[in-house]
Motif scaffolding. Structure first.
Motif, PDB file in Angstrom:
ATOM      1  N   GLY A 263       3.865  16.865  78.445  1.00  0.00           N
ATOM      2  CA  GLY A 263       2.962  17.827  79.069  1.00  0.00           C
ATOM      3  C   GLY A 263       2.738  17.523  80.544  1.00  0.00           C
ATOM      4  N   TYR A 264       2.509  16.263  80.858  1.00  0.00           N
ATOM      5  CA  TYR A 264       2.364  15.879  82.277  1.00  0.00           C
ATOM      6  C   TYR A 264       3.649  16.184  83.047  1.00  0.00           C
ATOM      7  N   ALA A 265       4.792  15.855  82.431  1.00  0.00           N
ATOM      8  CA  ALA A 265       6.068  16.068  83.112  1.00  0.00           C
ATOM      9  C   ALA A 265       6.272  17.556  83.433  1.00  0.00           C
ATOM     10  N   ARG A 266       5.956  18.424  82.479  1.00  0.00           N
ATOM     11  CA  ARG A 266       6.107  19.866  82.719  1.00  0.00           C
ATOM     12  C   ARG A 266       5.154  20.352  83.804  1.00  0.00           C
ATOM     13  N   ALA A 267       3.914  19.928  83.704  1.00  0.00           N
ATOM     14  CA  ALA A 267       2.890  20.431  84.626  1.00  0.00           C
ATOM     15  C   ALA A 267       3.132  19.999  86.062  1.00  0.00           C
ATOM     16  N   LEU A 268       3.718  18.815  86.236  1.00  0.00           N
ATOM     17  CA  LEU A 268       3.875  18.263  87.589  1.00  0.00           C
ATOM     18  C   LEU A 268       5.312  18.333  88.100  1.00  0.00           C
ATOM     19  N   PRO A 349      -4.600   9.311  82.142  1.00  0.00           N
ATOM     20  CA  PRO A 349      -5.291   9.385  80.857  1.00  0.00           C
ATOM     21  C   PRO A 349      -4.315   9.677  79.718  1.00  0.00           C
ATOM     22  N   SER A 350      -4.337   8.810  78.700  1.00  0.00           N
ATOM     23  CA  SER A 350      -3.340   8.877  77.633  1.00  0.00           C
ATOM     24  C   SER A 350      -3.951   8.663  76.253  1.00  0.00           C
ATOM     25  N   SER A 351      -5.228   8.908  76.109  1.00  0.00           N
ATOM     26  CA  SER A 351      -5.863   8.732  74.806  1.00  0.00           C
ATOM     27  C   SER A 351      -5.197   9.615  73.762  1.00  0.00           C
ATOM     28  N   THR A 352      -5.098   9.104  72.548  1.00  0.00           N
ATOM     29  CA  THR A 352      -4.553   9.904  71.456  1.00  0.00           C
ATOM     30  C   THR A 352      -5.329  11.206  71.298  1.00  0.00           C
ATOM     31  N   ASP A 353      -6.650  11.144  71.454  1.00  0.00           N
ATOM     32  CA  ASP A 353      -7.504  12.309  71.248  1.00  0.00           C
ATOM     33  C   ASP A 353      -7.714  13.150  72.515  1.00  0.00           C
ATOM     34  N   LEU A 354      -6.960  12.847  73.561  1.00  0.00           N
ATOM     35  CA  LEU A 354      -7.008  13.675  74.762  1.00  0.00           C
ATOM     36  C   LEU A 354      -6.595  15.104  74.400  1.00  0.00           C
ATOM     37  N   THR A 356      -5.406  19.091  75.046  1.00  0.00           N
ATOM     38  CA  THR A 356      -4.466  19.764  75.945  1.00  0.00           C
ATOM     39  C   THR A 356      -5.181  20.256  77.189  1.00  0.00           C
ATOM     40  N   ASP A 357      -6.390  20.798  77.017  1.00  0.00           N
ATOM     41  CA  ASP A 357      -7.162  21.286  78.174  1.00  0.00           C
ATOM     42  C   ASP A 357      -7.474  20.150  79.133  1.00  0.00           C
ATOM     43  N   ASP A 358      -7.861  18.984  78.599  1.00  0.00           N
ATOM     44  CA  ASP A 358      -8.167  17.845  79.469  1.00  0.00           C
ATOM     45  C   ASP A 358      -6.911  17.361  80.189  1.00  0.00           C
ATOM     46  N   ARG A 359      -5.795  17.332  79.481  1.00  0.00           N
ATOM     47  CA  ARG A 359      -4.544  16.905  80.123  1.00  0.00           C
ATOM     48  C   ARG A 359      -4.166  17.878  81.239  1.00  0.00           C
ATOM     49  N   ALA A 363      -3.703  17.187  85.350  1.00  0.00           N
ATOM     50  CA  ALA A 363      -2.560  17.621  86.153  1.00  0.00           C
ATOM     51  C   ALA A 363      -3.000  18.510  87.311  1.00  0.00           C
ATOM     52  N   ALA A 364      -3.913  19.412  87.034  1.00  0.00           N
ATOM     53  CA  ALA A 364      -4.393  20.312  88.093  1.00  0.00           C
ATOM     54  C   ALA A 364      -5.144  19.555  89.172  1.00  0.00           C
ATOM     55  N   GLU A 365      -5.928  18.558  88.786  1.00  0.00           N
ATOM     56  CA  GLU A 365      -6.685  17.768  89.761  1.00  0.00           C
ATOM     57  C   GLU A 365      -5.738  16.905  90.592  1.00  0.00           C
TER      58      GLU A 365
END
Length: 376
Positions: A263-268, A349-354, A356-359, A363-365
């Motif tokens: 998800g991070y890779a796609r967003a950034l 941030p890589s918590s298991t319970d993170l 999708t919105d927080d991730r 990325a947006a920040e």
């Protein structure tokens, strides 16, 4: 500042609660019991080993792993400079000398540099007795080549798999490599027992030696008899109960961690100067952002900016050869790659319970902090 989005929290819930209550009610609360036996059996199975000995921490596991292989005073141990301090501390615990090896582009022990170090050590008649690779951020080291090099130069391989449970290469799962391996179950690891670790091996003699040393090296007699120094390192049955519940969720946890990395890779992907540290074959325990010069900022400035937004990050491990405790260490096998990753890397941030919105918020920040925008 209160963290809106913390770096890496443990993921525990109903399964863990039920497991620890059942263990309490069973009366097995000491470092022995059916939950401990089950936890060890399942750890061995998931890592492709015949034996696992659960202990009080990953550091204890590393300490015992080295002792089990006869590594001691005056021996030299090749260890990555890019690692957490516990790896090198264990080398010092046994009285050995660390030989710092720099990393490759993925942050893993550079096997070409390792081979040079082993060759030069043998020529100088101060051979390297053990190689201690680290599966950095959950990505297994190149064990196929490391084992070949170690065998060529008469060294034993002890794997620091503290971060890589659930990962694996096409050859075998993480934890299966080397004569012995060490796991960690600290609060932020892939699975947790609150604190804890394990030594993995495939021969009964080593397992019995580790278990003996971890229980104060007590002789098998009715009275307390000791012929050598031991350690109070066994994991409690209560914590093992938590571990068994966590193992039930291991596949789901690893899947979620990999989802975060992707998800991070796609967003950034289209933000200039940013990339993610490769996680090939890894469990993506931590997603690590590489902040290049084209981004117009640096990792430390970006980390501070995110902190002001309530988002916790952390720099990549400071290399061991730069630590004050290792001042004056041998720098012959330092290439500069670890220092470069330390300057440019930022664990996200890589918590298991993170969620999708927080991730997506992270990325947006990140993009906003360097004047870009992302589509998530």
């Amino acid at each position: 500042m209160e963290m809106r989005i913390p770096l890496c929290l443990p993921s525990v819930g109903v399964l863990e609660e039920q497991a620890i209550v059942a263990a309490l009610r069973s009366g097995w609360v000491a470092p022995a019991g059916p939950q401990l036996d089950e936890f060890e059996s399942r750890l061995a199975a998931v890592t492709g080993r015949k034996h696992a000995v659960a202990v009080s921490s990953g550091t204890a596991a590393l300490h015992l792993a080295l002792l089990s292989q006869g590594i001691g005073a005056g021996d030299r141990v090749a260890v990555p400079t890019l690692t957490f301090a516990a790896t090198v501390n264990a080398v010092h615990y046994v009285g050995a000398e660390p030989v710092f090896i720099d990393c490759d582009e993925a942050g893993l022990m550079d096997t070409s540099v390792l081979e040079v170090a082993c060759s030069e050590a043998l020529s100088s008649e101060r051979p390297i007795r053990a190689v201690l690779p680290v599966d950095l951020y959950g990505t297994p080291a190149d064990y196929q080549r490391i084992v070949r090099i170690a065998e060529t130069y008469g060294a034993v391989v002890v794997s620091d798999a503290a971060e890589s449970l659930g990962a694996g290469t096409c050859e075998a799962p993480a934890g299966s490599f080397g004569a012995v391996a060490a796991l960690s179950f600290n609060g932020n690891k892939i699975i947790t027992t609150s604190s804890g670790g394990a030594v993995l091996c495939s021969d009964l003699e080593t397992a019995e030696r580790v278990r003996y040393l971890s229980t104060q090296a007590r002789q098998p007699v009715l009275h307390y008899e000791h012929t050598e120094v031991g350690y109070n390192y066994r994991l409690s049955n209560l914590l093992a109960a938590v571990g068994t519940a966590q193992l039930d969720r291991l596949d789901a946890i690893v899947s979620k961690k990999r989802e975060h990395h992707q998800g991070y890779a796609r967003a950034l992907a289209h933000v200039a100067g940013l990339d993610l540290l490769t996680a090939a074959d890894g469990n993506c325990w931590m997603s690590v952002l590489i902040v290049g010069p084209d981004s117009g900022t640096d990792a430390w400035t970006l980390g501070e900016s995110l902190l002001q937004r309530g988002i916790e990050t952390r720099p990549v491990f400071k290399p061991m050869h730069l630590q004050p405790v290792h001042a004056g260490c041998d720098l012959r096998y330092i290439t500069g790659r670890a220092e470069a990753l330390y300057r440019t890397g930022l664990a996200l941030p890589s918590s298991t319970d993170l969620t999708t919105d927080d991730r997506n918020t992270v990325a947006a920040e990140i993009a906003a902090a360097i004047g870009e925008a992302v589509t998530v």
